[in-house]
Design an enzyme around this catalytic site. Structure first.
Site, PDB file in Angstrom:
ATOM      1  N   SER A 193       0.856  -1.187   0.000  1.00  0.00           N
ATOM      2  CA  SER A 193       0.000   0.000   0.000  1.00  0.00           C
ATOM      3  C   SER A 193       0.892   1.237   0.000  1.00  0.00           C
ATOM      4  O   SER A 193       2.035   1.195   0.492  1.00  0.00           O
ATOM      5  CB  SER A 193      -0.891   0.000   1.250  1.00  0.00           C
ATOM      6  OG  SER A 193      -1.507   1.261   1.436  1.00  0.00           O
ATOM      7  N   TYR A 215      -1.647  -0.914  10.475  1.00  0.00           N
ATOM      8  CA  TYR A 215      -1.818  -1.096   9.031  1.00  0.00           C
ATOM      9  C   TYR A 215      -0.594  -0.591   8.266  1.00  0.00           C
ATOM     10  O   TYR A 215      -0.054  -1.305   7.408  1.00  0.00           O
ATOM     11  CB  TYR A 215      -3.073  -0.376   8.545  1.00  0.00           C
ATOM     12  CG  TYR A 215      -3.314  -0.559   7.064  1.00  0.00           C
ATOM     13  CD1 TYR A 215      -3.836  -1.751   6.577  1.00  0.00           C
ATOM     14  CD2 TYR A 215      -3.007   0.449   6.156  1.00  0.00           C
ATOM     15  CE1 TYR A 215      -4.052  -1.937   5.215  1.00  0.00           C
ATOM     16  CE2 TYR A 215      -3.212   0.272   4.792  1.00  0.00           C
ATOM     17  CZ  TYR A 215      -3.735  -0.921   4.331  1.00  0.00           C
ATOM     18  OH  TYR A 215      -3.928  -1.102   2.986  1.00  0.00           O
TER      19      TYR A 215
END
Length: 253
Positions: A142, A155
């Protein structure tokens, strides 16, 4: 690197979002795709959609957090299908893990899926790929991997782990015939982002993101970051001095 002919592929997290889209995209290009996930009804619906389009998607009920069973099943699958050519570690979860209200259960759930589960997926048949001198492993990281996002410590860190893991694999496997690709998506419409209650600049449609990802994978590209409008500032943020980054991150939060 020489062109590679893909016959089989495994995509984890294929019951929705990017994983579902990528599994179908690959199947429509002639691959026998094993679509793995925890929600079997959604995977069966995907298989039916693929069949209607003349493609082959085989549902595979799998939980990447059950590490030993996960590893064993992927090795069995590799033997059953004559060798997996492409393995995409896409399964991932998000969620708020704010430093002022840090909850271990939330942190652990993200690590179990995004770190341990992804590493197990990529590791399961990699030694066999090296022996065969062919194969391709893909990790879906990501843009959040580049700096720690406010309120999303677990995350961001999990995606940073995956990015670094893929980079080391790429260096190690450079002369083996095994390809390594790391993909850094920005915001894409999915079940995960539907729960986000903050601005998501340059939000992409799933189909557009899948087209970029699938094309990059089949080309054997080592990295893909998108959309460029968000990828460029995300990479530049890596070199910002901490006081400047911290101030910017607080304002965005």
């Amino acid at each position: 690197m020489a062109e590679m002919s893909y016959r089989t592929a495994l995509v984890t997290g294929a019951s929705s979002g990017l994983g579902r889209g990528l599994a179908l995209w690959l199947a429509k290009r002639g691959l026998r795709v094993f679509a793995a996930g925890r929600r079997l009804p959604q995977l069966q619906a995907l298989a039916a959609e693929a069949q209607a389009a003349g493609a082959t998607v085989e549902p595979l009920e799998l939980d990447v957090t059950r590490t030993e069973a996960h590893l064993e099943r992927l090795r069995e699958l590799d033997s059953e299908c004559g060798g997996l050519d492409l393995v995409v570690a896409n399964a991932g979860v998000g969620g708020v893990t704010h430093g002022k209200r840090l909850d271990w259960d939330k942190v652990r759930a993200i690590i179990d899926t995004n770190v341990t589960g992804a590493a197990a997926t990529l590791t399961a048949v990699l030694p066999r790929m090296v022996e065969r001198r062919r194969g391709h492993v893909v990790g879906i990281s990501s843009l959040a991997a580049h700096r720690g996002l406010a309120g999303h410590a677990a995350y961001s860190a999990s995606k940073a782990f995956l990015a670094t893991f893929m980079e080391s694999l790429r260096v190690d496997l450079s002369s083996t015939g095994v390809r390594v690709t790391c993909i850094y998506p920005g915001f894409v419409k999915s079940e995960m982002t539907a729960d986000n209650h903050f601005p998501m600049p340059f939000l992409m449609e799933t189909d557009a993101a899948v087209e970029l990802m699938g094309t990059a994978i089949l080309r054997g590209e080592t990295e893909l970051s998108f959309p460029w409008q968000l990828a460029l500032p995300s990479r530049l943020a890596k070199v910002l001095p901490n006081p400047l980054f911290d101030a910017a991150a607080r304002r965005l939060r």
